[in-house]
Design an enzyme around this catalytic site. Structure first.
Site, PDB file in Angstrom:
ATOM      1  N   MET A  40       0.844  -1.200   0.000  1.00 53.04           N
ATOM      2  CA  MET A  40       0.000   0.000   0.000  1.00 53.04           C
ATOM      3  C   MET A  40       0.880   1.252   0.000  1.00 53.04           C
ATOM      4  O   MET A  40       0.442   2.332   0.396  1.00 53.04           O
ATOM      5  CB  MET A  40      -0.935   0.008   1.217  1.00 53.04           C
ATOM      6  CG  MET A  40      -1.949  -1.135   1.152  1.00 53.04           C
ATOM      7  SD  MET A  40      -3.456  -0.796   2.075  1.00 53.04           S
ATOM      8  CE  MET A  40      -2.800  -0.477   3.683  1.00 53.04           C
ATOM      9  N   GLY A  41       2.124   1.111  -0.446  1.00 56.03           N
ATOM     10  CA  GLY A  41       3.014   2.266  -0.501  1.00 56.03           C
ATOM     11  C   GLY A  41       3.544   2.616   0.885  1.00 56.03           C
ATOM     12  O   GLY A  41       3.554   1.782   1.786  1.00 56.03           O
ATOM     13  N   GLY A  46      11.469  -2.685   5.232  1.00 56.38           N
ATOM     14  CA  GLY A  46      10.781  -3.981   5.242  1.00 56.38           C
ATOM     15  C   GLY A  46      10.245  -4.306   3.851  1.00 56.38           C
ATOM     16  O   GLY A  46      10.381  -5.428   3.353  1.00 56.38           O
ATOM     17  N   HIS A  47       9.646  -3.294   3.210  1.00 59.82           N
ATOM     18  CA  HIS A  47       9.142  -3.511   1.842  1.00 59.82           C
ATOM     19  C   HIS A  47      10.308  -3.746   0.874  1.00 59.82           C
ATOM     20  O   HIS A  47      10.210  -4.559  -0.046  1.00 59.82           O
ATOM     21  CB  HIS A  47       8.354  -2.294   1.362  1.00 59.82           C
ATOM     22  CG  HIS A  47       7.099  -2.021   2.140  1.00 59.82           C
ATOM     23  ND1 HIS A  47       6.994  -0.984   3.032  1.00 59.82           N
ATOM     24  CD2 HIS A  47       5.903  -2.648   2.156  1.00 59.82           C
ATOM     25  CE1 HIS A  47       5.780  -0.981   3.560  1.00 59.82           C
ATOM     26  NE2 HIS A  47       5.098  -1.985   3.053  1.00 59.82           N
ATOM     27  N   GLN A  71     -10.232  -2.093   2.859  1.00 57.81           N
ATOM     28  CA  GLN A  71      -9.729  -2.706   4.087  1.00 57.81           C
ATOM     29  C   GLN A  71      -9.616  -1.714   5.252  1.00 57.81           C
ATOM     30  O   GLN A  71      -9.081  -2.046   6.300  1.00 57.81           O
ATOM     31  CB  GLN A  71      -8.406  -3.425   3.839  1.00 57.81           C
ATOM     32  CG  GLN A  71      -7.203  -2.554   3.530  1.00 57.81           C
ATOM     33  CD  GLN A  71      -6.030  -3.384   3.040  1.00 57.81           C
ATOM     34  OE1 GLN A  71      -5.999  -3.837   1.896  1.00 57.81           O
ATOM     35  NE2 GLN A  71      -5.027  -3.598   3.876  1.00 57.81           N
ATOM     36  N   GLN A 173       6.142 -11.358   6.973  1.00 54.33           N
ATOM     37  CA  GLN A 173       5.694 -12.142   8.134  1.00 54.33           C
ATOM     38  C   GLN A 173       5.213 -11.250   9.269  1.00 54.33           C
ATOM     39  O   GLN A 173       4.621 -11.732  10.222  1.00 54.33           O
ATOM     40  CB  GLN A 173       6.828 -13.048   8.623  1.00 54.33           C
ATOM     41  CG  GLN A 173       7.009 -14.240   7.702  1.00 54.33           C
ATOM     42  CD  GLN A 173       8.179 -15.123   8.070  1.00 54.33           C
ATOM     43  OE1 GLN A 173       9.151 -14.654   8.668  1.00 54.33           O
ATOM     44  NE2 GLN A 173       8.116 -16.377   7.712  1.00 54.33           N
ATOM     45  N   SER A 211       4.768   1.115   8.368  1.00 57.20           N
ATOM     46  CA  SER A 211       4.474   2.420   7.773  1.00 57.20           C
ATOM     47  C   SER A 211       3.880   3.359   8.818  1.00 57.20           C
ATOM     48  O   SER A 211       3.897   4.575   8.665  1.00 57.20           O
ATOM     49  CB  SER A 211       3.484   2.266   6.625  1.00 57.20           C
ATOM     50  OG  SER A 211       3.998   1.363   5.682  1.00 57.20           O
TER      51      SER A 211
HETATM   52  O1  PAF Z   1      -0.112  -5.601   3.651  1.00 56.50           O
HETATM   53  C1  PAF Z   1      -0.516  -4.691   2.909  1.00 56.50           C
HETATM   54  O2  PAF Z   1       0.199  -3.716   2.624  1.00 56.50           O
HETATM   55  C2  PAF Z   1      -1.922  -4.781   2.352  1.00 56.50           C
HETATM   56  O3  PAF Z   1      -2.797  -5.346   3.263  1.00 56.50           O
HETATM   57  C3  PAF Z   1      -1.987  -5.498   0.991  1.00 56.50           C
HETATM   58  C4  PAF Z   1      -1.558  -6.944   1.109  1.00 56.50           C
HETATM   59  C5  PAF Z   1      -1.099  -4.784  -0.012  1.00 56.50           C
HETATM   60  C6  PAF Z   1      -3.416  -5.466   0.475  1.00 56.50           C
HETATM   61  O4  PAF Z   1      -3.883  -4.163   0.324  1.00 56.50           O
END
Ligand code: PAF
Length: 308
Positions: A40-41, A46-47, A71, A173, A211
């Site tokens: 989600m940017g 971590g990303h 969500q 994780q 984030s």
């Molecule tokens: O973990 C996230 O960043 C979000 O829940 C995902 C998996 C990208 C879905 O919007």
């Protein structure tokens, strides 16, 4: 070649097929494989680790950046979710990602909110789901859509002899419940993709990267360290095969001013069903996952650690 940004599913499928066709190497060496990194940017190290894991073993890597309205229960939370597209692009480019898929809301939900969604079932109502009703239904629905959108129409190699798919999606994780639910969805609904878990990345003092950490003041950040401390305490006891004594770990959190514990649970790592170690006087054996969630100032934080 550097990273390319696309905003429609049609562009994504065309470009990934083109890159796969041009990518060298037999399937066994990464040829004909595509890694998808859904995000989600507001990307952090971590990303970057997720992206690097995908780049290390796939011919082509796509990272999606989409803040999924479905969500978020609270519109204020959705509104203030950090959007840092330029910085995200730089992180993904540095990690070696080929394509950033950054669709507008209308591309993902052209008919408005979808009437039909994936439901997370009972597991979606526990732990994080208890305080965020509908969150996992929304997350699974968008993950299902992203898995379809990210799968190229041509150029994927067949599964390898060990049965490993040539289409793989990478999840951290840290969001243990999300990871378990995505795995369950993929198994229950026969998605032809391998789900690859990537370990939690922490700051040197133990705080799991998130984030949301950017919303913590210095004092709140110090207080937040109690989450990883409580988990480390449980791990030490598990390693020594002692009773976990969860109440004493909870007490550590309760004693920290400004931190409000939501739950500390020891669960089965696969199903996330509560394990008997929650009754604290049996010596620890086997494998488990300790999950923790707490509110620290304005921010809800989660963390987890493997035991055994
Ligand atoms: O973990 C996230 O960043 C979000 O829940 C995902 C998996 C990208 C879905 O919007």
């Amino acid at each position: 070649m550097g990273i390319t940004t696309v905003s429609t599913i049609a562009e994504l499928k065309a470009l990934s097929a083109q890159l796969l066709a041009a990518a060298p190497g037999p399937a066994g060496h990464g040829g004909g494989t595509l890694g998808l990194v859904p995000t989600m940017g507001a990307l952090h190290r971590g990303h970057a680790e997720l992206a690097r894991a995908a780049v290390a073993e796939n011919a082509v890597v796509v990272a999606s950046v989409f803040v999924n309205p479905l969500q978020f229960g609270d519109p204020v939370d959705l509104e203030r979710y950090p959007r840092t597209t330029e910085a995200d692009l730089a992180v993904l480019d540095a990690a070696g990602v080929d394509i950033m898929f950054a669709p507008p809301v209308e591309e993902m939900y052209p008919g408005g909110e979808p009437a039909v969604r994936v439901t997370a079932g009972r597991l979606g109502e526990l732990y994080e789901g208890a305080s965020r009703p509908g969150h996992f239904d929304g997350a699974l629905t968008v993950v299902a859509k992203l898995l379809h959108a990210g799968r190229p129409d041509t150029g994927l190699a067949p599964a390898d002899p060990a049965g490993r798919q040539s289409y793989r999606a990478y999840f951290g994780q840290k969001d243990a419940q999300q990871l378990a639910l995505v795995r369950r969805m993929v198994a229950d609904l026969n998605f032809p993709v391998d789900i690859v878990p990537v370990p939690i990345v922490r700051d040197s003092d133990g705080l799991a990267l998130s984030s949301r950490n950017r919303f913590l003041s210095d004092g709140e950040r110090d207080a937040a360290l109690v989450l990883s401390r409580a988990l480390r305490l449980l791990r030490r006891r598990a390693d020594a095969h002692e009773p976990l004594d969860i109440p004493s770990a909870e007490e550590l959190v309760h004693m920290t001013p400004g931190v409000e514990l939501d739950y500390l649970e020891v669960v089965d790592p696969g199903t996330l069903a509560a394990r008997a170690e929650n009754c604290q006087d049996t010596p620890f054996t086997g494998q488990a996952l300790a999950l923790i969630a707490a509110r620290v100032g304005p921010v809800r934080l989660i963390d987890n650690v493997t035991l055994g």
